[in-house]
Design an enzyme around this catalytic site. Structure first.
Site, PDB file in Angstrom:
ATOM      1  N   CYS A  48       0.826  -1.218   0.000  1.00 12.53           N
ATOM      2  CA  CYS A  48       0.000   0.000   0.000  1.00 12.53           C
ATOM      3  C   CYS A  48       0.859   1.267   0.000  1.00 12.53           C
ATOM      4  O   CYS A  48       1.479   1.604   1.012  1.00 12.53           O
ATOM      5  CB  CYS A  48      -0.935  -0.029   1.213  1.00 12.53           C
ATOM      6  SG  CYS A  48      -1.794   1.526   1.514  1.00 12.53           S
ATOM      7  N   CYS A  51      -0.287   4.004   2.517  1.00  6.47           N
ATOM      8  CA  CYS A  51       0.086   3.618   3.893  1.00  6.47           C
ATOM      9  C   CYS A  51       1.510   4.079   4.198  1.00  6.47           C
ATOM     10  O   CYS A  51       1.794   4.636   5.263  1.00  6.47           O
ATOM     11  CB  CYS A  51       0.006   2.109   4.077  1.00  6.47           C
ATOM     12  SG  CYS A  51      -1.604   1.371   3.745  1.00  6.47           S
TER      13      CYS A  51
END
Length: 451
Positions: A48, A51
């Site tokens: 991700c 993230c």
């Protein structure tokens, strides 16, 4: 001595600029020992990008660090490993990063999703603190729902609270809309509620009266907050309802999805929806029958020449669009290289998705002989431009190798598998290369291949 003191001060300063995330924990134990108003759970995945940006840019901001550490016990959870899988399922986490806020009793009181600035994340913490002070929790409202399901004011408050927390409201939403007088279904408040439940985070809109209400009032969408074109909500509702149809093994829900499916879209039509449904139910017989009919009657009609024509049409539309209105000659040329086979790529993916399922689940020889032709079609498309198709070429070769192997053609299986390994090395996909190499070893030994 001064050096040691300075070093310790520096270490303490660095530590102070980090959120005190706990990665190995028992949630029940954390809740029991909680001495702060909130428990923050950061759901992430290793792939991700947003993230990682949050970790790098926001969670090192001294203001955020102070705000979080002062108000939260912070937990970091990989949603694809260990207990993270069950926690993600429990809290309906499907996008990353997702930030859940529990009160110190362990009750979910707030949630937010995606990358955001330090300022916005700080506001989210403040909102969570406010929500944690609500006199009635959502869990308590859940327990009251059965006895108050005809209490309109209760339903309205209950649905708004659940919407704010980004919970799955699909059935509740349709029930609420059904109870509303027809004239109230079209007001801005109701439409905004539908929009909020149909956005990319909630995804609570299903095929039903709520979607129909949006469609009937699609001309009003552009005046509402965070609204997208109606096609966006139809697509999300179709996906939501198809998932539910698979979960409940419901042909009637499948038929609702088909009602809103474009019959003329080669990549997303009645057959492709049925194929997803049958694969979800693991119904091998119906899957093959639908795949065979779809490929014979529709997919096979698209020759390489016809695919190339579609590629050209879509590329021309892109270059003539508003996005490229002021583009330089260099940017136009780059677009021609980047988007020259967009439709052909989708044909390969479609062939691969069909052959994937049958190769992995079906041992019928007649079926596998047909799949061998379909897998070869995917490879032939990729051979037009292996550089452009490099992201899907190894997968296509691997499928062709596996179907040859299942048909006891070891020599051809090894040949195509060797090509798949070479292509995956160009792509620098180490995981895929390792898996293909293991499969090649099994093929050479005449043993069942690993998936």
């Amino acid at each position: 001595m001064k050096y040691i003191i300075c070093l310790l001060l520096f270490i303490n300063q660095v530590h102070a600029q980090r959120i005190d995330f706990i990665e190995n924990f028992e949630l029940d134990s954390i809740i029991l020992k909680s001495d702060k108003p909130l428990i923050l759970i950061d759901f992430y995945t290793t792939w991700c990008g947003p993230c990682k940006r949050m970790d790098r840019e926001v969670f090192t901001d001294s203001t955020i660090v102070k705000h979080v550490n002062s108000n939260c016990i912070s937990l970091k959870v990989n949603a694809e490993e260990g207990q993270g899988i069950s926690l993600a399922k429990k809290y309906n986490v499907t996008s990353y990063p997702t930030y859940l806020f529990l009160n110190n009793q362990g009750v979910l009181v707030y949630r937010t999703v995606g990358y955001m600035s330090s300022y916005d994340f700080s506001n989210q913490i403040t909102n969570a603190i406010i929500e944690s002070k609500e006199s009635t929790t959502v869990l308590e409202l859940d327990s009251l729902y059965k006895q108050k399901s005809h209490d309109f004011l209760f339903l309205k408050n209950y649905l708004n609270r659940r919407t704010k927390l980004k919970l799955d409201n699909s059935d509740l939403l349709d029930y609420y809309i059904h109870l509303l007088p027809k004239e109230e279904r079209a007001n801005d408040e109701t439409l905004q509620l539908l929009i909020d439940n149909g956005n990319r985070i909630n995804k609570s809109l299903q095929v039903g009266i709520g979607l129909e209400t949006l469609i009937d009032n699609k001309q009003k969408l552009q005046s509402l907050k965070n609204a997208y074109p109606i096609e966006y909500y139809i697509e999300n509702a179709r996906k939501k309802t198809l998932g539910k149809a698979i979960e409940l093994k419901s042909d009637s829900l499948l038929n609702l999805v088909l009602k809103y499916t474009d019959k003329n879209n080669i990549f997303d039509n009645i057959s492709t929806v049925k194929l997803k449904y049958f694969s979800g139910l693991n119904n091998k017989t119906k899957f093959y029958k639908e795949a065979d009919s779809f490929i014979k009657n529709q997919l096979s009609k698209y020759t390489l020449k016809k695919m190339a024509a579609l590629d050209s049409i879509v590329l021309l539309e892109l270059i003539n669009s508003e996005d490229y209105k002021d583009a330089t000659p260099e940017e136009i040329q780059e677009a021609k290289l980047d988007y020259k086979h967009t439709q052909s790529v989708q044909f390969v993916r479609l062939y691969n998705s069909i052959t994937d399922y049958i190769i992995d689940n079906d041992n019928n020889i007649d079926h596998l002989l047909a799949v061998k032709k379909w897998a070869k079609n995917a490879v032939d498309i990729c051979l037009l431009d292996t550089t452009y198709f490099i992201n899907i070429y190894p997968h296509s070769l691997n499928n062709l190798a596996k179907v040859h192997y299942k048909l006891k053609d070891q020599k051809e299986a090894i040949r195509y598998q060797t090509l798949a390994i070479a292509a995956s090395k160009i792509l620098e996909e180490s995981d895929a290369t390792e898996m293909y190499q293991k499969q090649l070893m099994q093929m050479k030994k005449g043993k069942p291949i690993v998936q």
